[in-house]
Motif scaffolding. Sequence first.
Motif, PDB file in Angstrom:
ATOM      1  N   LEU A  55      30.906  14.646  76.895  1.00  0.00           N
ATOM      2  CA  LEU A  55      31.365  15.400  78.053  1.00  0.00           C
ATOM      3  C   LEU A  55      30.613  14.951  79.303  1.00  0.00           C
ATOM      4  CD1 LEU A  55      31.720  18.979  76.513  1.00  0.00           C
ATOM      5  CD2 LEU A  55      33.374  17.103  76.582  1.00  0.00           C
ATOM      6  N   TYR A 115      37.144  19.005  80.966  1.00  0.00           N
ATOM      7  CA  TYR A 115      35.917  19.702  81.346  1.00  0.00           C
ATOM      8  C   TYR A 115      35.466  19.323  82.750  1.00  0.00           C
ATOM      9  CZ  TYR A 115      35.196  22.030  76.887  1.00  0.00           C
ATOM     10  OH  TYR A 115      35.331  22.856  75.801  1.00  0.00           O
ATOM     11  N   MET A 134      28.594  21.798  79.717  1.00  0.00           N
ATOM     12  CA  MET A 134      29.404  22.992  79.927  1.00  0.00           C
ATOM     13  C   MET A 134      28.731  24.038  80.812  1.00  0.00           C
ATOM     14  SD  MET A 134      30.747  23.690  76.032  1.00  0.00           S
ATOM     15  CE  MET A 134      32.022  22.677  75.282  1.00  0.00           C
ATOM     16  N   ALA A 172      33.162  26.644  80.283  1.00  0.00           N
ATOM     17  CA  ALA A 172      33.821  26.147  79.077  1.00  0.00           C
ATOM     18  C   ALA A 172      34.986  27.004  78.612  1.00  0.00           C
ATOM     19  CB  ALA A 172      32.805  26.018  77.936  1.00  0.00           C
TER      20      ALA A 172
END
Length: 543
Positions: free
Chosen positions: A311, A425, A454, A515
């Motif tokens: 991510l 994300y 996140m 998130a």
Amino acid sequence: MPPPAAVNIDVGAQGVDDNSPTTTPAYLTVLGVDELRANSVFSGGIAALGLSDAFKSKTNTRKPLSKDFTYRLTLESKSRQPSPLKQAAQYLSREGMISLGGGLPSSAYFPFDNVSVGVPGDNLFSEKDIHEYAQKVTIGMHDMKEGKSAYDLSVALNYGQGSGSPQMVRWVTEHTEIVHNPPYQDWAAVMTVGSTSAFEMCLRSFCNRGDYFIADEYAFCSAIEAGRGLGIEAVGIHMDSEGMIPSHLDEVLSKWDEKERKAPKPFLIYLVPTGQNPTGSTQGTQRRQEIYAIAQKHDLIIIEDEPYYFLQMDKYVQGGSQSNGSSVTPGSHDEFLKSLTPSYLSMDIEGRVIRLDSFSKVIAPGSRCGWLTTSSKICERLMRHNEVTVQAPSGFSQAILFKLLDEHWGHGKYLDWLVHIRKEYSTRRNIMLEACEKYIPREVATWTPPAAGMFLWFKIDSEKHPAYGKKTPREIEHEIFEAVVDQKTLLAKGSWFFAGPEGTDPGVYLRATFAAAEESAMVEGIRRFANALRVTFGLPAQA
């Protein structure tokens, strides 16, 4: 009409057989492997042992061997002996073998015929598209015997080895070589039931009651509590925008006084280098190299816990999600992999890194399936630990993940999926940051846009609080927390993440996550948080 594929690239590099030499890069070799690979490897059936050495590229044998860190193991870990019943399972692969030895239930008494799951079609990764264009994959009871698949329920739902199923060990071994390509030869992977369990296993294998381990000053609270339950405390190292500060780490270790601390100098260091929980910080390549050099100097073992590794996002540009480059899709898998900050595992020339990987943040937390990668000597000890605790991840999880990752997607499509969720994300992060720019009073709160993960970490200027000097930082933190709750919004207190019993940072922090909440709810939550700050600090309401 279905949307276009996220990454359009040919991953059909020529495969290799067991006897052919190759100079092809490991990740290309793996991406080009064909179905004969699966059919030739998993003939062992129930409780077959699958070790990473069977699934690595041939170029791996040209690397040097790791150092031996087994001297760091606890008496508990050193004392574990292989399970005789697990060892006996190796004979089940012999043709004509009738087993009257192990207590393996007959699959005839498993109350299932098949398990079917709907999975994404060709690069159709949104929830709407998955629902509309889902492809059904089915795992039958005897697919292996019938030549339909490399894995089936008769094997997945029975007892297995502490290494995990050979099918999943093969997949994670290939994936690890694609992404990290560890620079020493004798590395291995062992399946786990997730990174928290894996870390607890590492604590028990390396630390005794009364010992310390090293962590960021603000660290994942479940990891800290895992240690406390075993009588092992964390010593927190100061942090900046890139996480752990190497100079402070070196200072703490160099000045460690065993008499004063009543504990030996710690050698186990726990890190979440990418999108750190709770601060959202990400260590750059140079920072990781500096910490690895200190690990060599002080002979540390690094636990690299990386649930957010994929991510990683482009730098946030103030002005909104539509104007910055975080939504740009890489042109190839190679481009995507090169965009990732090198892992500790990829720079570990000695075997002192234990990397924890998990499907929790990139597939689903409820899969309770992950893996760890380190030297084969340490992996063997951790596999022994698995044998007498969790044994292996759920057979349902392993079978479903294998069907999705290996037989349905393959490594190339999995990388496409990772590109997709990184983009998703990134969009969520940008929406939250835009809301912060719009609503949060900067005179009392600051934040750094995260480059991965996140989480968004707010630093609150407690000196501007009306009761500063009369209330402690923790009391001010709690007052702000309660004010946010009164606004029907929940953030996490920074003090929940102190590595030490009290923490040494007098600052006040709150953590938000981008998130889970729907986008409109996320924006409203930030607005409510801003209102709570204005009320608590006596600031005028926003016009």
